[in-house]
Write a protein that holds these residues in place. Structure first.
Motif, PDB file in Angstrom:
ATOM      1  N   HIS A 260       1.970  22.101  10.175  1.00  0.00           N
ATOM      2  CA  HIS A 260       2.615  21.555  11.363  1.00  0.00           C
ATOM      3  C   HIS A 260       2.256  20.074  11.523  1.00  0.00           C
ATOM      4  CE1 HIS A 260       4.019  25.454  12.757  1.00  0.00           C
ATOM      5  NE2 HIS A 260       2.794  25.945  12.587  1.00  0.00           N
ATOM      6  N   CYS A 262       1.016  17.293  13.491  1.00  0.00           N
ATOM      7  CA  CYS A 262       0.139  17.277  14.668  1.00  0.00           C
ATOM      8  C   CYS A 262      -0.429  15.893  14.923  1.00  0.00           C
ATOM      9  CB  CYS A 262      -1.025  18.264  14.486  1.00  0.00           C
ATOM     10  SG  CYS A 262      -0.527  19.995  14.442  1.00  0.00           S
ATOM     11  N   CYS A 279      -2.492  18.525  19.174  1.00  0.00           N
ATOM     12  CA  CYS A 279      -1.265  19.118  19.693  1.00  0.00           C
ATOM     13  C   CYS A 279      -0.142  18.794  18.725  1.00  0.00           C
ATOM     14  CB  CYS A 279      -0.942  18.593  21.092  1.00  0.00           C
ATOM     15  SG  CYS A 279      -0.479  16.840  21.131  1.00  0.00           S
ATOM     16  N   PRO A 280       0.971  19.530  18.776  1.00  0.00           N
ATOM     17  CA  PRO A 280       2.128  19.145  17.971  1.00  0.00           C
ATOM     18  C   PRO A 280       2.558  17.724  18.332  1.00  0.00           C
ATOM     19  CG  PRO A 280       2.420  21.351  18.860  1.00  0.00           C
ATOM     20  CD  PRO A 280       1.223  20.768  19.545  1.00  0.00           C
ATOM     21  N   GLN A 283       4.636  16.503  21.384  1.00  0.00           N
ATOM     22  CA  GLN A 283       4.804  17.691  22.227  1.00  0.00           C
ATOM     23  C   GLN A 283       3.500  17.946  22.992  1.00  0.00           C
ATOM     24  OE1 GLN A 283       6.647  21.106  20.214  1.00  0.00           O
ATOM     25  NE2 GLN A 283       7.315  19.718  18.587  1.00  0.00           N
ATOM     26  N   GLU A 284       3.072  16.927  23.712  1.00  0.00           N
ATOM     27  CA  GLU A 284       1.794  17.012  24.418  1.00  0.00           C
ATOM     28  C   GLU A 284       1.782  18.117  25.472  1.00  0.00           C
ATOM     29  OE1 GLU A 284       2.496  12.944  22.805  1.00  0.00           O
ATOM     30  OE2 GLU A 284       3.622  14.174  24.245  1.00  0.00           O
ATOM     31  N   SER A 285       2.964  18.511  25.952  1.00  0.00           N
ATOM     32  CA  SER A 285       3.009  19.554  26.974  1.00  0.00           C
ATOM     33  C   SER A 285       2.528  20.904  26.447  1.00  0.00           C
ATOM     34  CB  SER A 285       4.439  19.707  27.513  1.00  0.00           C
ATOM     35  OG  SER A 285       5.338  20.034  26.471  1.00  0.00           O
ATOM     36  N   ALA A 286       2.377  21.033  25.122  1.00  0.00           N
ATOM     37  CA  ALA A 286       1.841  22.274  24.553  1.00  0.00           C
ATOM     38  C   ALA A 286       0.378  22.474  24.926  1.00  0.00           C
ATOM     39  CB  ALA A 286       1.992  22.269  23.030  1.00  0.00           C
TER      40      ALA A 286
END
Length: 343
Positions: A260, A262, A279-280, A283-286
């Protein structure tokens, strides 16, 4: 206790031949430790750029060609200083001697920690605050040599700047002010940077870290006055991430974990150990959370991240007395680091 010389940019770099190198200002000079060859033991420290006496400040940048560009202040006449530049083509070879590149105000004393970024054509761009509180810029010419110093504005900029080459190959610059963050960008390769979107925010000076996270975007990480880390991409609102583990900038690396894409952050925590959060990418909201690793580290120890020649994440710590420790990603799921080793 040893003091911690100011340093701007990643001090752990992978060179053109795949070897890792670590840089640090110390004892009125810049020193480099490098792997003898990729993955092999590290050679003893070597002085970079000749015998000139330097102030204990260093800025680093690296081009797509793997060449490291170093910028420092040196004393000239009493009460005045000038900037110097060196290029290190390969970690196990000698770097070029320091070359004077002037002063953003033509002459005077140090005006703050410089910053350097290298564009897609391999040209270094140097930035330093000027006495008017704005930012001066100097760039290498396409056919060699340097252009003139230019004032690119930005009144009220604090001393520590963050320069980066975006995924497009063009240079960007960020600075904090009492009102938030200023941003400059190149509209075309080799051009003088121009002011762009600014961000009104509560920002702790000295905490900016810029990371290219796609061809289109650079993500800027910063801490607010309450210690919360944020991620910001121009055109969007800042995203709160998690509380900073310690003072100063985080180190950031775009890497592959379990196949992935990251983004990995690292810092020395207030409790004294190196910590990591991932995090991805974009996509910090993950969600992110800190995980500790390694031994207790002295106050002022820096943490850096890089990928080695085999694509493994490498974490390094550099203490104020010059002790370098390294840990590599193990061949197992997740971000599992092997044992920390002093080199």
């Amino acid at each position: 206790m040893s003091t911690v010389p100011p340093l701007n940019g990643s001090w752990l770099l992978r060179g053109r031949d795949g070897s890792l190198s670590a840089y640090a200002p110390r004892d009125e000079a810049v020193w480099c430790r490098a792997e003898r060859h990729p993955g092999l033991p590290w050679a003893p420290p070597r002085r970079i750029g000749g015998d000139q006496r330097l102030h204990a400040q260093l800025a680093l940048g690296q081009g797509a060609d793997g060449y490291a560009h170093l910028v420092a202040w040196r004393p000239t006449v009493p009460g005045e200083s000038g900037l110097v530049h060196s290029t290190h083509f390969r970690p196990h070879l000698a770097a070029l001697d320091w070359v004077p590149i002037g002063h953003p105000d033509r002459k005077g004393d140090r005006t703050g920690l410089p910053a350097v970024a290298v564009d897609a054509e391999g040209r270094a761009h140097v930035f330093a605050r000027n006495k008017g509180g704005g930012v001066g810029m100097l760039a290498q010419k396409e056919r060699g040599g340097w252009g003139p110093w230019r004032d690119i504005g930005g009144p009220g900029a604090h001393e520590e700047l963050a320069a980066v080459t975006g995924g497009s190959g063009r240079v960007e610059l960020y600075a904090t002010t009492s009102d938030g963050i200023l941003r400059w960008r190149q509209e075309e390769p080799g051009a003088t940077l121009v002011p762009d979107e600014a961000l009104e925010a509560s920002v702790r000076p000295g905490t900016l870290t810029a990371l290219p996270t796609s061809k289109e975007h650079t993500t800027l990480f910063f801490a607010d006055l309450e210690g919360m880390l944020h991620a910001w991409r121009p055109g969007t609102d800042p995203v709160p991430l998690l509380l900073a583990a310690g003072p100063g900038r985080v180190s950031a690396l775009r890497c592959t974990i379990d196949d992935h894409d990251c983004t990995l952050l690292a810092q020395r925590s207030a409790s004294g150990r190196a910590v990591f959060a991932a995090c991805p990418t974009e996509q910090e909201s993950a969600g992110l959370w800190w995980s500790e690793s390694g031994p207790q580290l002295p106050v002022g120890t820096r943490v850096a991240l890089a990928e080695d020649a085999e694509g493994r994440v490498v974490a390094a710590t550099l203490s104020p007395d010059g002790e370098l420790r390294v840990a590599r990603q193990k061949d197992e799921p997740g971000l599992a680091l092997g044992a920390w080793q002093s080199v």
